[in-house]
Design a protein around this motif. Structure first.
Motif, PDB file in Angstrom:
ATOM      1  N   GLU A 142     -27.696  62.360  -4.031  1.00 20.57           N
ATOM      2  CA  GLU A 142     -26.199  61.406  -4.852  1.00 20.57           C
ATOM      3  C   GLU A 142     -26.316  60.585  -3.789  1.00 20.57           C
ATOM      4  OE1 GLU A 142     -22.120  62.924  -5.791  1.00 20.57           O
ATOM      5  OE2 GLU A 142     -23.240  64.398  -5.469  1.00 20.57           O
ATOM      6  N   ILE A 143     -26.325  58.802  -3.974  1.00 16.23           N
ATOM      7  CA  ILE A 143     -25.276  58.175  -2.997  1.00 16.23           C
ATOM      8  C   ILE A 143     -24.273  57.207  -3.716  1.00 16.23           C
ATOM      9  CG2 ILE A 143     -26.086  55.930  -2.244  1.00 16.23           C
ATOM     10  CD1 ILE A 143     -29.309  56.696  -2.756  1.00 16.23           C
ATOM     11  N   ARG A 144     -23.283  57.868  -2.908  1.00 10.34           N
ATOM     12  CA  ARG A 144     -21.715  57.360  -2.748  1.00 10.34           C
ATOM     13  C   ARG A 144     -21.296  56.160  -1.676  1.00 10.34           C
ATOM     14  NH1 ARG A 144     -18.867  63.403  -2.284  1.00 10.34           N
ATOM     15  NH2 ARG A 144     -21.234  63.273  -1.323  1.00 10.34           N
ATOM     16  N   ARG A 145     -21.428  55.106  -2.262  1.00 13.08           N
ATOM     17  CA  ARG A 145     -20.868  54.571  -1.325  1.00 13.08           C
ATOM     18  C   ARG A 145     -19.213  54.264  -1.374  1.00 13.08           C
ATOM     19  NH1 ARG A 145     -24.976  50.407  -0.665  1.00 13.08           N
ATOM     20  NH2 ARG A 145     -26.989  51.142  -2.605  1.00 13.08           N
ATOM     21  N   GLY A 146     -19.199  53.635   0.062  1.00 14.63           N
ATOM     22  CA  GLY A 146     -17.657  53.498   0.295  1.00 14.63           C
ATOM     23  C   GLY A 146     -17.242  52.012  -0.097  1.00 14.63           C
ATOM     24  N   ASP A 147     -15.928  52.230  -0.677  1.00 13.03           N
ATOM     25  CA  ASP A 147     -15.350  51.048  -0.739  1.00 13.03           C
ATOM     26  C   ASP A 147     -14.848  49.903   0.512  1.00 13.03           C
ATOM     27  OD1 ASP A 147     -13.575  51.786   0.116  1.00 13.03           O
ATOM     28  OD2 ASP A 147     -11.927  52.046  -2.052  1.00 13.03           O
ATOM     29  N   ALA A 148     -14.313  48.829   0.322  1.00  6.44           N
ATOM     30  CA  ALA A 148     -13.986  48.447   1.468  1.00  6.44           C
ATOM     31  C   ALA A 148     -12.970  48.301   2.148  1.00  6.44           C
ATOM     32  CB  ALA A 148     -13.690  46.591   1.539  1.00  6.44           C
ATOM     33  N   ASP A 149     -12.260  49.426   1.700  1.00  7.23           N
ATOM     34  CA  ASP A 149     -11.046  50.269   2.322  1.00  7.23           C
ATOM     35  C   ASP A 149     -11.639  50.924   3.193  1.00  7.23           C
ATOM     36  OD1 ASP A 149      -9.194  48.756   2.053  1.00  7.23           O
ATOM     37  OD2 ASP A 149      -8.470  49.421   0.263  1.00  7.23           O
ATOM     38  N   ASP A 150     -12.582  52.116   3.040  1.00 13.38           N
ATOM     39  CA  ASP A 150     -12.759  53.026   3.521  1.00 13.38           C
ATOM     40  C   ASP A 150     -13.914  53.298   5.083  1.00 13.38           C
ATOM     41  OD1 ASP A 150     -15.026  55.407   3.817  1.00 13.38           O
ATOM     42  OD2 ASP A 150     -15.546  55.749   1.446  1.00 13.38           O
ATOM     43  N   PRO A 151     -13.903  53.899   5.819  1.00 19.34           N
ATOM     44  CA  PRO A 151     -14.234  53.990   6.939  1.00 19.34           C
ATOM     45  C   PRO A 151     -15.440  53.757   7.264  1.00 19.34           C
ATOM     46  CG  PRO A 151     -12.979  56.095   6.652  1.00 19.34           C
ATOM     47  CD  PRO A 151     -12.896  55.038   5.610  1.00 19.34           C
ATOM     48  N   LEU A 152     -16.639  54.730   5.690  1.00 15.27           N
ATOM     49  CA  LEU A 152     -17.603  55.028   5.677  1.00 15.27           C
ATOM     50  C   LEU A 152     -19.040  54.094   5.044  1.00 15.27           C
ATOM     51  CD1 LEU A 152     -17.887  58.644   5.363  1.00 15.27           C
ATOM     52  CD2 LEU A 152     -18.032  57.508   7.637  1.00 15.27           C
TER      53      LEU A 152
END
Length: 107
Positions: free
Chosen positions: A63-73
């Motif tokens: 499962e791949i979860r990408r962070g959005d622009a505000d995410d520190p990851l």
């Protein structure tokens, strides 16, 4: 799939990585319960499905979860083997995360 398997896969890809969270604390003598094993990487290629073809072919759910622009990851990859411990590969994007990785020690 074990933590050693994930580490070997990342080594083959020349991806710097370190175990973090509960397992890292345990290595340094601080016991803490956890249901998973966490790795830190800085390589955004880890968020690509192709990076995880080998474990997926072995039956590991990816499962791949990408962070959005505000995410520190940049994102998180969760590897869930049919049997065994879930492994999270945390993909950092901040200079402080890169500094943590640079200070990692082999244990």
């Amino acid at each position: 799939m074990t933590a050693a398997d994930v580490s070997a896969l990342l080594d083959r890809r020349s991806t710097a990585h370190a175990v973090i969270c509960a397992v890292a604390l345990a290595v340094h003598g601080v016991p803490r319960a956890s249901d998973d094993i966490d790795f830190l990487v800085m390589d955004p290629a880890c968020l690509e499905v192709t990076t995880w073809e080998e474990p997926a072919a072995a039956g590991v759910a990816i499962e791949i979860r990408r962070g959005d622009a505000d995410d520190p990851l940049a994102g998180v990859v969760r590897l869930t083997p049919p049997m065994g411990t879930t492994i999270d590969v945390i993909v950092g994007r901040s200079p402080w995360q890169a500094a943590v990785l640079a200070r990692a020690q082999r244990a």
